[in-house]
Design an enzyme around this catalytic site. Structure first.
Site, PDB file in Angstrom:
ATOM      1  N   TRP A  88       0.694  -1.568  -0.273  1.00 13.29           N
ATOM      2  CA  TRP A  88       0.325   0.263  -0.047  1.00 13.29           C
ATOM      3  C   TRP A  88       0.833   1.017   0.283  1.00 13.29           C
ATOM      4  O   TRP A  88       1.137   2.433  -0.403  1.00 13.29           O
ATOM      5  CB  TRP A  88      -1.076   0.379   0.947  1.00 13.29           C
ATOM      6  CG  TRP A  88      -1.403  -1.070   0.977  1.00 13.29           C
ATOM      7  CD1 TRP A  88      -2.151  -1.930   1.297  1.00 13.29           C
ATOM      8  CD2 TRP A  88      -3.289  -1.046   0.047  1.00 13.29           C
ATOM      9  NE1 TRP A  88      -3.573  -3.228   1.043  1.00 13.29           N
ATOM     10  CE2 TRP A  88      -4.107  -2.256   0.486  1.00 13.29           C
ATOM     11  CE3 TRP A  88      -3.074   0.046  -0.926  1.00 13.29           C
ATOM     12  CZ2 TRP A  88      -5.138  -2.419  -1.241  1.00 13.29           C
ATOM     13  CZ3 TRP A  88      -4.690   0.130  -1.916  1.00 13.29           C
ATOM     14  CH2 TRP A  88      -5.245  -1.655  -1.633  1.00 13.29           C
ATOM     15  N   ASP A 162      -2.105   6.389   6.396  1.00 13.60           N
ATOM     16  CA  ASP A 162      -3.417   5.691   5.783  1.00 13.60           C
ATOM     17  C   ASP A 162      -3.628   4.086   6.872  1.00 13.60           C
ATOM     18  O   ASP A 162      -2.668   3.261   7.249  1.00 13.60           O
ATOM     19  CB  ASP A 162      -2.711   4.713   4.531  1.00 13.60           C
ATOM     20  CG  ASP A 162      -3.385   4.085   3.311  1.00 13.60           C
ATOM     21  OD1 ASP A 162      -4.891   3.751   3.944  1.00 13.60           O
ATOM     22  OD2 ASP A 162      -3.498   3.953   2.714  1.00 13.60           O
ATOM     23  N   LYS A 186     -13.440  -1.783   5.243  1.00 16.59           N
ATOM     24  CA  LYS A 186     -12.202  -2.646   6.313  1.00 16.59           C
ATOM     25  C   LYS A 186     -12.989  -2.372   7.832  1.00 16.59           C
ATOM     26  O   LYS A 186     -13.565  -3.875   8.133  1.00 16.59           O
ATOM     27  CB  LYS A 186     -11.111  -2.797   6.572  1.00 16.59           C
ATOM     28  CG  LYS A 186     -10.400  -3.172   5.304  1.00 16.59           C
ATOM     29  CD  LYS A 186      -9.231  -2.538   4.489  1.00 16.59           C
ATOM     30  CE  LYS A 186      -9.140  -2.684   3.219  1.00 16.59           C
ATOM     31  NZ  LYS A 186      -8.247  -2.127   2.246  1.00 16.59           N
TER      32      LYS A 186
HETATM   33  C1  LIG Z   1      -8.189  -1.235   1.389  1.00 18.35           C
HETATM   34  C2  LIG Z   1      -7.053  -0.343   1.741  1.00 18.35           C
HETATM   35  C3  LIG Z   1      -6.603   0.676   0.497  1.00 18.35           C
HETATM   36  C4  LIG Z   1      -7.877   1.090  -0.008  1.00 18.35           C
HETATM   37  O1  LIG Z   1      -8.552   1.249  -1.303  1.00 18.35           O
HETATM   38  P1  LIG Z   1      -9.597   2.027  -2.046  1.00 18.35           P
HETATM   39  O2  LIG Z   1      -9.447   2.588  -2.949  1.00 18.35           O
HETATM   40  O3  LIG Z   1     -11.091   2.128  -1.156  1.00 18.35           O
HETATM   41  O4  LIG Z   1      -9.839   0.180  -3.253  1.00 18.35           O
HETATM   42  C5  LIG Z   1      -5.925   1.735   0.831  1.00 18.35           C
HETATM   43  N1  LIG Z   1      -4.519   1.507   1.607  1.00 18.35           N
HETATM   44  C6  LIG Z   1      -4.696   0.426   2.711  1.00 18.35           C
HETATM   45  C7  LIG Z   1      -3.485   0.225   3.445  1.00 18.35           C
HETATM   46  C8  LIG Z   1      -5.819  -0.171   2.306  1.00 18.35           C
HETATM   47  O5  LIG Z   1      -6.131  -1.504   2.912  1.00 18.35           O
END
Ligand SMILES: *Cc1c(COP(=O)(O)O)cnc(C)c1O
Length: 355
Positions: A88, A162, A186
């Site tokens: 991420w 994030d 989540k």
């Molecule tokens: C799920 C998640 C995202 C999500 O991104 P979307 O654009 O909502 O799919 C972003 N950062 C993290 C750490 C995640 O787990």
């Protein structure tokens, strides 16, 4: 999702509180939705103990859109430091490079993202506009259990986190944070709602080409109603906030109760993995995520049988992310302790049953 929330939403799907309307049919500027919105804002502020000098924005676009929206609002095209600890933050770093001068302050890539680079080793520039950290790496299963103290590291830059995949699973030390963002899907509710919590002094610095609907100052000035917000997702998240408020565990309530329960759930699962000859978790013990537990079968030829047996018992979605392989148990807030107990019982039984 907590069952209680789904049941309540189902019961008022066609007629919300005698209004004669479904929440989906309400004007976002009407008094009915206004009350839903105000309560959701106030409940979330109380649950996460968000200080008064932070705005809570209900946006759209998900976590990925924030990878662009944050630099558009905070970077002024200048240098930004990224700490890369998994998929991420890697995505955030790459996306931000289109809008600002993205620099890599630290990375744990050489460990296969199984550890966190110690904050003392981060190369933070004195001119950095902000420092980006993903505090729970959903795919690799690494979590910051304490937020880095940038001031103590000699940096004046605000910290951007994030927290998509562990928001409301534990408390947040806002004194260390400038901005936090997360998709709701989540721990907070359905996809479609994106949460941004931003310190007021960081508003008003957006680059000229920042889309108006993604300009934090404009969104804040309009109480997240610059354009139509994701009304149904906000309503469901509001029901989740009330569910969180009502949680109790060992004398704690709300997020603190969930934190206690999440520690218990994670401990149970990691203990099962660590005591076994078959299962293995490769993440440094001090950085293991309480929300996302990736694990491998040392005998990978048993993977399919493991997943089939799990499915037959209603233990679903255990296949690991394709970039990592193996298995992953995501044990978010709504997963009860009994769910983890059922998984552990199955894992032990599977291990002792000869292939
Ligand atoms: C799920 C998640 C995202 C999500 O991104 P979307 O654009 O909502 O799919 C972003 N950062 C993290 C750490 C995640 O787990």
């Amino acid at each position: 999702m907590p069952d209680a929330v789904l049941t309540e939403a189902a019961s008022e799907m066609l007629d919300w509180h005698g209004s004669g309307m479904s929440v989906m049919e309400m004007s976002h500027r009407g008094k009915e939705f206004g009350s839903i919105y105000e309560e959701a804002q106030a409940d979330l502020r109380a649950l996460l103990a968000v200080p008064p000098n932070f705005e809570i924005l209900f946006m759209q676009g998900g976590g990925l859109a924030e990878n662009a929206i944050v630099p558009l609002n905070l970077s002024q095209a200048g240098p930004v430091d990224f700490v890369m600890t998994g998929s991420w933050s890697q995505k955030s770093f790459k996306e931000a490079g289109q809008f600002c001068q993205a620099r890599l302050a630290a990375t744990s890539e050489s460990s296969g993202f199984t550890s966190l680079p110690p904050p003392g080793s981060w190369q933070l520039g004195s001119d950095s506009r902000y420092v980006h950290v993903c505090t729970n790496e959903t795919i690799h299963g690494v979590e910051f259990h304490a937020l880095p103290d940038l001031q103590a590291l000699g940096s004046k830059a605000p910290l951007v986190i994030d927290f998509s995949s562990h928001v409301a699973s534990r408390s947040v030390d806002w004194s260390k944070v400038g901005l936090a963002f997360g998709g709701a899907q989540k721990n907070l509710g359905p996809a479609g709602l994106t949460l941004v919590v931003v310190r007021q002094d960081l508003l008003g610095h957006a680059m000229q080409h920042c889309p108006s609907a993604f300009n934090y100052q404009r969104v804040a000035e309009n109480g997240s109603m610059y354009n139509t917000p994701p009304t149904y997702a906000i309503y469901i998240a509001g029901l989740v906030f009330k569910w969180i408020k009502a949680q109790e565990e060992n004398g704690h309530t709300g997020v603190a109760a969930l934190e206690q329960r999440n520690k218990q759930k994670a401990q149970l699962l990691y203990d099962c993995i660590d005591r076994s000859q078959l299962y293995e978790n490769r993440v440094d013990v001090t950085s293991r995520s309480r929300m996302n537990v990736p694990f491998f079968l040392r005998d990978a030829s048993r993977n399919e049988a493991f997943l089939a047996g799990a499915n037959a018992r209603g233990l679903l979605q255990l296949k690991g992310h394709k970039s990592v392989g193996g298995m992953r148990a995501s044990i978010y807030n709504a997963m009860p302790l009994q769910g983890v107990q059922a998984l552990v019982a199955y894992m032990q039984e599977f291990e002792t049953t000869k292939a």
